[in-house]
Scaffold this motif. Structure first.
Motif, mmCIF file in Angstrom:
data_model
loop_
_atom_site.group_PDB
_atom_site.id
_atom_site.type_symbol
_atom_site.label_atom_id
_atom_site.label_comp_id
_atom_site.label_asym_id
_atom_site.label_seq_id
_atom_site.Cartn_x
_atom_site.Cartn_y
_atom_site.Cartn_z
ATOM 1 N N LEU A 1 113.032 -81.055 106.933
ATOM 2 C CA LEU A 1 113.016 -82.260 106.084
ATOM 3 C C LEU A 1 113.683 -83.359 106.887
ATOM 4 C CD1 LEU A 1 114.158 -81.139 102.492
ATOM 5 C CD2 LEU A 1 111.847 -81.643 103.294
ATOM 6 N N GLY B 1 114.571 -87.373 107.932
ATOM 7 C CA GLY B 1 114.693 -88.779 107.575
ATOM 8 C C GLY B 1 114.333 -89.634 108.776
ATOM 9 N N ASP C 1 105.174 -89.614 104.839
ATOM 10 C CA ASP C 1 105.116 -90.566 103.731
ATOM 11 C C ASP C 1 104.464 -91.874 104.179
ATOM 12 O OD1 ASP C 1 106.189 -89.005 101.758
ATOM 13 O OD2 ASP C 1 108.146 -89.978 101.722
ATOM 14 N N GLY D 1 101.732 -89.846 101.069
ATOM 15 C CA GLY D 1 102.550 -90.947 100.570
ATOM 16 C C GLY D 1 102.542 -91.090 99.073
ATOM 17 N N GLN E 1 104.318 -84.776 93.608
ATOM 18 C CA GLN E 1 105.417 -84.063 94.238
ATOM 19 C C GLN E 1 105.162 -82.544 94.277
ATOM 20 O OE1 GLN E 1 107.887 -85.565 95.708
ATOM 21 N NE2 GLN E 1 109.034 -83.717 96.223
ATOM 22 N N ARG F 1 108.401 -82.506 107.619
ATOM 23 C CA ARG F 1 108.181 -83.341 106.433
ATOM 24 C C ARG F 1 108.971 -84.626 106.669
ATOM 25 N NH1 ARG F 1 106.834 -86.265 102.843
ATOM 26 N NH2 ARG F 1 107.419 -86.085 100.661
ATOM 27 N N LYS G 1 110.168 -88.410 105.901
ATOM 28 C CA LYS G 1 110.384 -89.363 104.816
ATOM 29 C C LYS G 1 111.056 -90.623 105.359
ATOM 30 C CE LYS G 1 111.322 -85.788 101.371
ATOM 31 N NZ LYS G 1 110.733 -86.412 100.165
ATOM 32 N N PRO H 1 116.447 -88.080 103.700
ATOM 33 C CA PRO H 1 115.757 -87.245 102.710
ATOM 34 C C PRO H 1 116.544 -87.048 101.416
ATOM 35 C CG PRO H 1 115.862 -86.135 104.860
ATOM 36 C CD PRO H 1 116.703 -87.367 104.964
ATOM 37 N N GLY I 1 115.270 -89.793 98.066
ATOM 38 C CA GLY I 1 114.066 -89.368 98.769
ATOM 39 C C GLY I 1 113.454 -88.115 98.173
ATOM 40 N N GLY J 1 114.364 -85.322 98.478
ATOM 41 C CA GLY J 1 114.519 -84.206 99.401
ATOM 42 C C GLY J 1 115.246 -83.039 98.771
ATOM 43 N N GLU K 1 112.763 -80.893 97.099
ATOM 44 C CA GLU K 1 111.961 -80.135 98.064
ATOM 45 C C GLU K 1 112.770 -79.011 98.696
ATOM 46 O OE1 GLU K 1 109.906 -82.927 100.675
ATOM 47 O OE2 GLU K 1 109.246 -84.086 98.949
#
Lengths: 251, 251
Positions: free
Chosen positions: B10, B12, B38, B58, B68, B87, B89, B93, B97, B99, B102
């Motif tokens: 994940l 950022g 995204d 996105g 989601q 992934r 973002k 995250p 976000g 995250g 997720e």
């Protein structure tokens, strides 16, 4: 060193792990003639500035080994001589990093200055424990504060508790008893809390409990500075979000 | 694609400028078989994943082009087939976000997951305007909130104003009239404020005024999402700190 006028990059090196440096920071370090580096920044970031002169200018906790005014004067003198100066700080330069003071001093001296943001500890360190600081089922947002203001006063802990945001307290370990007492008095004694020492580094240590218990837990574990205190329901999500989290450094 | 079990990073990607990616994110992208990216993330970050399959997932503003639950199922399916999934973002995250959701879904499915923090917009975007969000003479800290919570309620703007922290409001442009009215009712009408669209990118646009004036200024300038609202005395420091700030992209 260039023949023309110099400049200063105010660079955030992130929360600890040297791989959390940005590409923009790496490029600025590669261009630097001189690097002024804070104590708490991992020395491995200097691998990106192999040809630069390195000047340590750390201020650790309350002990100000290099006064702020001296650092500002040094940057101005170096830039006026034509040097490209990389001023490297832990976290982000504008989040409790006194970067604002340095940017203003440079602007007033007519020195060109670029700010390169970094990952602040309040974002990166909780993530390393699997704490999603703004998780929308349990937090309205996140607030970063220090334990005491310049005027000596403390934050309004009751107002902070009322915001419904996760609280991340920087440089608060020495005052953890008074902080947790104030939050408990505001009705937050049962709220989950964590203390994390040296987050995102290989020396990371942490304790997780509640506002009522965390000061004693941190003391029992012998945690020291630099450390972050995190208060909010999101702390309880750490286990759920990282049931199988691997070593961070395998990332 | 490896023969053994896969995993998910994940990641950022930071506030906009693709150079604000971290070295750790670059390494994860290079290892990825599949990148789920995204909408708001600059496509240039994909240069670090030249061999990966790219899946755009996105969600722009209120319009959820990819639900989601679908994204979570896709990550789980790909990882179970042995893929290394990146992934990506915007921002961080774990700061607005999703995250956290997720990471929990992955953990519950038994999928290995590493979180790679990024620079959140609330840190990086004000910096690009020269706003030091926690400048200690004028702010007690900084608070990141969204304009509305999952339960449909609004933040307690009066409590937020009382904290003495700089407020950074994510995804608030569509509700700027009600936000600024609530802050003005809490006595903050004269407090400096800014709205910044697409901060840190080459398309960055912004207006600076006060809580009382900023909604009309943003409308007059035709600012659109994604945008950040910043409220606090620190906004007034922008000019002082960047009297000679160069183009950010020369950094």
């Amino acid at each position: 060193m260039s023949g023309e006028s110099g400049k200063v990059f105010l660079i955030g090196a992130g929360p600890g792990d040297p791989e959390l440096l940005t590409l923009k920071a790496v490029r600025a370090l590669a261009a630097a003639d001189v690097v002024l580096i804070d104590d708490l920044v991992d020395r491995r970031v200097l691998e990106h500035a192999p040809h630069a002169r390195v000047v340590p200018v750390g201020k650790r906790g309350g002990c100000k080994s290099t006064p702020q005014a001296f650092i500002e004067k040094l940057m101005i003198r170096l830039a006026r001589r034509g040097s490209i100066v990389a001023r490297v700080k832990g976290g982000d330069p504008f989040v409790f990093g006194r970067g604002g003071e340095e940017a203003i001093a440079l602007a007033e001296a007519g020195i060109e200055c670029s700010v390169i943001p970094g990952i602040t500890a309040g974002v990166g360190v909780p993530a390393s424990l699997g704490i999603p600081v703004t998780h929308r089922e349990v937090a309205r947002g996140v607030t970063f504060v220090t334990a005491h203001a310049r005027d000596g006063g403390a934050p309004d802990w009751a107002a902070l508790a009322r915001t419904g945001t996760t609280l991340v307290i920087y440089m608060g370990l020495q005052r953890i008893n008074e902080i947790t007492a104030a939050l408990a008095a505001a009705g937050s004694g049962a709220v989950p809390a964590a203390v994390i020492e040296r987050g995102t580094t290989t020396e990371e240590r942490s304790v997780v409990g509640t506002v009522a218990t965390i000061a004693a837990q941190a003391a029992a574990a012998g945690l020291g500075s630099p450390a972050l205190i995190v208060v909010g329901g999101v702390v309880a999500l750490a286990k759920r979000s990282r049931a199988v989290l691997p070593q961070r450094h395998s990332a």
